[in-house]
Design a protein around this motif. Structure first.
Motif, PDB file in Angstrom:
ATOM      1  N   PRO A 104     -15.092  52.715  15.783  1.00 46.04           N
ATOM      2  CA  PRO A 104     -15.277  51.732  14.717  1.00 46.04           C
ATOM      3  C   PRO A 104     -14.029  50.930  14.436  1.00 46.04           C
ATOM      4  O   PRO A 104     -12.742  51.247  14.894  1.00 46.04           O
ATOM      5  N   TRP A 105     -14.085  49.643  14.027  1.00 46.23           N
ATOM      6  CA  TRP A 105     -13.132  48.842  13.504  1.00 46.23           C
ATOM      7  C   TRP A 105     -12.932  49.202  11.881  1.00 46.23           C
ATOM      8  O   TRP A 105     -13.932  49.235  11.256  1.00 46.23           O
ATOM      9  N   PRO A 106     -11.654  49.143  11.457  1.00 43.26           N
ATOM     10  CA  PRO A 106     -11.569  49.384  10.031  1.00 43.26           C
ATOM     11  C   PRO A 106     -11.426  47.998   9.422  1.00 43.26           C
ATOM     12  O   PRO A 106     -10.542  47.388   8.760  1.00 43.26           O
ATOM     13  N   LEU A 107     -12.827  47.558   9.210  1.00 39.79           N
ATOM     14  CA  LEU A 107     -12.927  46.395   8.614  1.00 39.79           C
ATOM     15  C   LEU A 107     -12.321  46.129   7.050  1.00 39.79           C
ATOM     16  O   LEU A 107     -11.968  45.030   6.958  1.00 39.79           O
ATOM     17  N   PRO A 108     -12.545  47.218   6.485  1.00 36.92           N
ATOM     18  CA  PRO A 108     -12.048  46.913   5.076  1.00 36.92           C
ATOM     19  C   PRO A 108     -10.387  46.798   4.858  1.00 36.92           C
ATOM     20  O   PRO A 108      -9.863  46.388   3.732  1.00 36.92           O
ATOM     21  N   GLU A 109      -9.732  46.955   5.881  1.00 36.83           N
ATOM     22  CA  GLU A 109      -8.337  46.488   6.318  1.00 36.83           C
ATOM     23  C   GLU A 109      -8.197  45.106   6.486  1.00 36.83           C
ATOM     24  O   GLU A 109      -6.787  44.580   6.855  1.00 36.83           O
ATOM     25  N   ASP A 152     -30.422  48.379   2.857  1.00 36.19           N
ATOM     26  CA  ASP A 152     -29.353  47.009   2.765  1.00 36.19           C
ATOM     27  C   ASP A 152     -28.467  47.461   4.081  1.00 36.19           C
ATOM     28  O   ASP A 152     -27.926  48.382   4.165  1.00 36.19           O
ATOM     29  N   PHE A 153     -28.241  46.558   4.660  1.00 33.21           N
ATOM     30  CA  PHE A 153     -27.335  46.516   5.777  1.00 33.21           C
ATOM     31  C   PHE A 153     -26.289  45.669   5.483  1.00 33.21           C
ATOM     32  O   PHE A 153     -25.999  44.728   4.961  1.00 33.21           O
ATOM     33  N   ASP A 154     -25.004  46.150   5.786  1.00 34.25           N
ATOM     34  CA  ASP A 154     -23.623  45.587   5.399  1.00 34.25           C
ATOM     35  C   ASP A 154     -22.741  45.601   6.778  1.00 34.25           C
ATOM     36  O   ASP A 154     -22.569  46.534   7.258  1.00 34.25           O
ATOM     37  N   ASP A 155     -22.121  44.459   7.087  1.00 32.85           N
ATOM     38  CA  ASP A 155     -21.238  44.277   8.139  1.00 32.85           C
ATOM     39  C   ASP A 155     -21.604  44.662   9.381  1.00 32.85           C
ATOM     40  O   ASP A 155     -20.990  45.592  10.190  1.00 32.85           O
ATOM     41  N   VAL A 156     -22.907  44.363   9.871  1.00 35.87           N
ATOM     42  CA  VAL A 156     -23.627  44.609  11.223  1.00 35.87           C
ATOM     43  C   VAL A 156     -22.511  43.822  12.095  1.00 35.87           C
ATOM     44  O   VAL A 156     -22.466  42.512  12.014  1.00 35.87           O
ATOM     45  N   LEU A 157     -21.783  44.597  13.114  1.00 40.74           N
ATOM     46  CA  LEU A 157     -20.897  43.566  13.780  1.00 40.74           C
ATOM     47  C   LEU A 157     -21.385  43.266  15.281  1.00 40.74           C
ATOM     48  O   LEU A 157     -21.862  44.200  15.970  1.00 40.74           O
ATOM     49  N   ASN A 167      -7.701  48.748  21.728  1.00 35.40           N
ATOM     50  CA  ASN A 167      -7.929  48.381  20.192  1.00 35.40           C
ATOM     51  C   ASN A 167      -6.418  48.196  19.556  1.00 35.40           C
ATOM     52  O   ASN A 167      -5.733  49.067  19.463  1.00 35.40           O
ATOM     53  N   GLY A 168      -6.521  46.993  18.900  1.00 38.21           N
ATOM     54  CA  GLY A 168      -5.103  46.532  18.319  1.00 38.21           C
ATOM     55  C   GLY A 168      -4.654  46.967  17.216  1.00 38.21           C
ATOM     56  O   GLY A 168      -3.753  46.961  16.634  1.00 38.21           O
ATOM     57  N   ARG A 169      -5.531  48.101  16.668  1.00 35.49           N
ATOM     58  CA  ARG A 169      -5.551  48.649  15.120  1.00 35.49           C
ATOM     59  C   ARG A 169      -5.262  50.209  15.484  1.00 35.49           C
ATOM     60  O   ARG A 169      -4.445  50.910  14.966  1.00 35.49           O
ATOM     61  N   THR A 170      -5.973  50.832  16.376  1.00 27.38           N
ATOM     62  CA  THR A 170      -6.463  52.226  16.282  1.00 27.38           C
ATOM     63  C   THR A 170      -5.576  52.666  17.946  1.00 27.38           C
ATOM     64  O   THR A 170      -5.500  54.070  17.858  1.00 27.38           O
ATOM     65  N   ALA A 171      -5.511  51.830  18.629  1.00 27.52           N
ATOM     66  CA  ALA A 171      -4.712  52.274  20.164  1.00 27.52           C
ATOM     67  C   ALA A 171      -6.090  52.764  20.809  1.00 27.52           C
ATOM     68  O   ALA A 171      -5.436  53.510  22.145  1.00 27.52           O
ATOM     69  N   GLU A 172      -7.152  52.661  20.648  1.00 24.40           N
ATOM     70  CA  GLU A 172      -8.248  53.376  21.589  1.00 24.40           C
ATOM     71  C   GLU A 172      -8.249  52.509  22.834  1.00 24.40           C
ATOM     72  O   GLU A 172      -8.280  51.323  22.994  1.00 24.40           O
ATOM     73  N   VAL A 173      -8.346  53.360  23.885  1.00 23.14           N
ATOM     74  CA  VAL A 173      -8.278  52.505  25.344  1.00 23.14           C
ATOM     75  C   VAL A 173      -9.562  52.781  25.743  1.00 23.14           C
ATOM     76  O   VAL A 173     -10.394  54.118  25.860  1.00 23.14           O
TER      77      VAL A 173
END
Length: 354
Positions: free
Chosen positions: A223-228, A201-206, A315-321
């Motif tokens: 990764p993006w914190p999609l649950p948030e 089962d695949f979930d949230d393939v982005l 990244n607007g959530r994690t500040a990864e550049v």
């Protein structure tokens, strides 16, 4: 086309969503308007039902025609949210499910300009052999906050595979070396047919929903914190650009299947077992396929050096550049000269010690 603007209850100016908060904030008087919960939830949508609906391709849709309630200017844009080209007021389009897929969820910005400046500063200082002018990118004033469309796909997969299983064994082998007969152990592999069925089962393939941004760099922001994520509401878009998707859901699904393929193949190899595996054919059935459109936050900056434009994303959530960077020929030359001088000094010191 209808649109939305959010006037400040205190001074009448247009308010904007403040990153890292749950309020709309006026950039002039600082007044805040809390965002009340809507009671909505992020839902998955049946791809089979969607595929049966009549609709126009996204490329056939006309640009949004925004009419600024502040200055009255008309702005045409294919973005879901933009700014008035004359007074800079934030504009948000009211998207219609009759025209396009409506965003289901949004991951609101957390990184504000202050945090962006620190992230860019740290990134620039860690770039070896970068020109001194790279420090200009830390100003962040030329950066703009943009929500980028992404598709997510869920699927239950069942895969039939055919291949071979290889099991190692050892045989003794004699050989002659310098006139002397010797024996050594040689590894061999015994192959036999293998087949079976695996499921996953695949979930949230982005999958990126826009071709305007380099996927090579965008993928590195994961990764993006999609649950948030929060259920979509246009207020989150106020004051930020939002690109309309130009990758159709059908194309996104094919890309998602390509992302699933190596995972499924590894499942086949694990099921085959042995010391080595050969997977010759895989036939996969996709069931209960669902999808949704998400908006993810990215700061986009451009940096001009020696006539070439370099793109940087945060990244607007994690500040990864991540992004491109130039190299300073002068710094590289000085480093080479310094290395040669050091090597020369070491050689001279060794010669003198003898």
């Amino acid at each position: 086309m209808s649109q939305t603007q959010y006037p400040c209850s205190n001074c009448g100016a247009n308010v904007e969503f403040a990153p890292g908060t749950t309020v709309l904030k006026c950039p002039y008087c600082g007044a805040e308007t809390p965002l009340a919960p809507t009671g909505r939830h992020i839902r998955e949508h049946s791809y089979a039902e969607f595929a049966g609906l009549p609709r126009k391709p996204i490329s056939a849709l006309a640009p949004h025609a925004f009419t600024c309630q502040g200055c009255g200017a008309v702005t045409q844009s294919d973005k879901i949210s933009d700014r008035c080209q004359f007074c800079g007021a934030p504009l948000v389009a009211d998207v219609s499910p009759a025209d396009q897929v409506v965003p289901e969820g949004v991951l609101p910005f957390v990184v504000d300009r202050s945090a962006l400046r620190e992230a860019l500063k740290g990134w620039a200082s860690s770039r070896w052999f970068a020109p001194n002018s790279l420090k200009k990118v830390t100003a962040a004033e030329s950066s703009h906050s943009t929500y980028l469309p992404h598709w997510t796909y869920d699927a239950r997969t069942v895969s039939n595979y055919w291949g071979e299983r290889g099991d190692h064994y050892w045989v003794s082998e004699t050989y002659t070396e310098n006139g002397e007969t010797k024996t050594r152990q040689v590894q061999k592999t015994r192959w036999r047919p293998a087949s079976g069925v695996v499921s996953r089962d695949f979930d949230d393939v982005l999958i990126t929903g826009t071709t305007r941004v380099t996927t090579q760099h965008l993928d590195k922001l994961e990764p993006w914190p999609l649950p948030e994520s929060e259920p979509y509401r246009p207020e989150y878009l106020a004051g930020h650009d939002t690109l309309r998707y130009d990758v159709e859901p059908e194309n996104g699904l094919e890309t998602a299947k390509a992302r699933m393929a190596p995972v499924i193949e590894q499942d086949c190899r694990d099921d085959i077992g042995g010391d080595e595996q050969r997977v010759q054919q895989v036939q996969t059935q996709y069931g209960d396929v669902t999808f949704k459109l998400m908006l993810l936050p990215v700061w986009i900056a451009c940096y001009l050096h020696a006539g070439h434009t370099y793109n940087i994303m945060v990244n607007g959530r994690t500040a990864e550049v991540v992004g491109e960077r130039p190299y300073s020929a002068a710094k590289i030359t000085l480093a080479i000269v310094a290395a040669l001088l050091l090597i020369t000094a070491i050689v001279v010191a060794i010669a003198m010690s003898k």
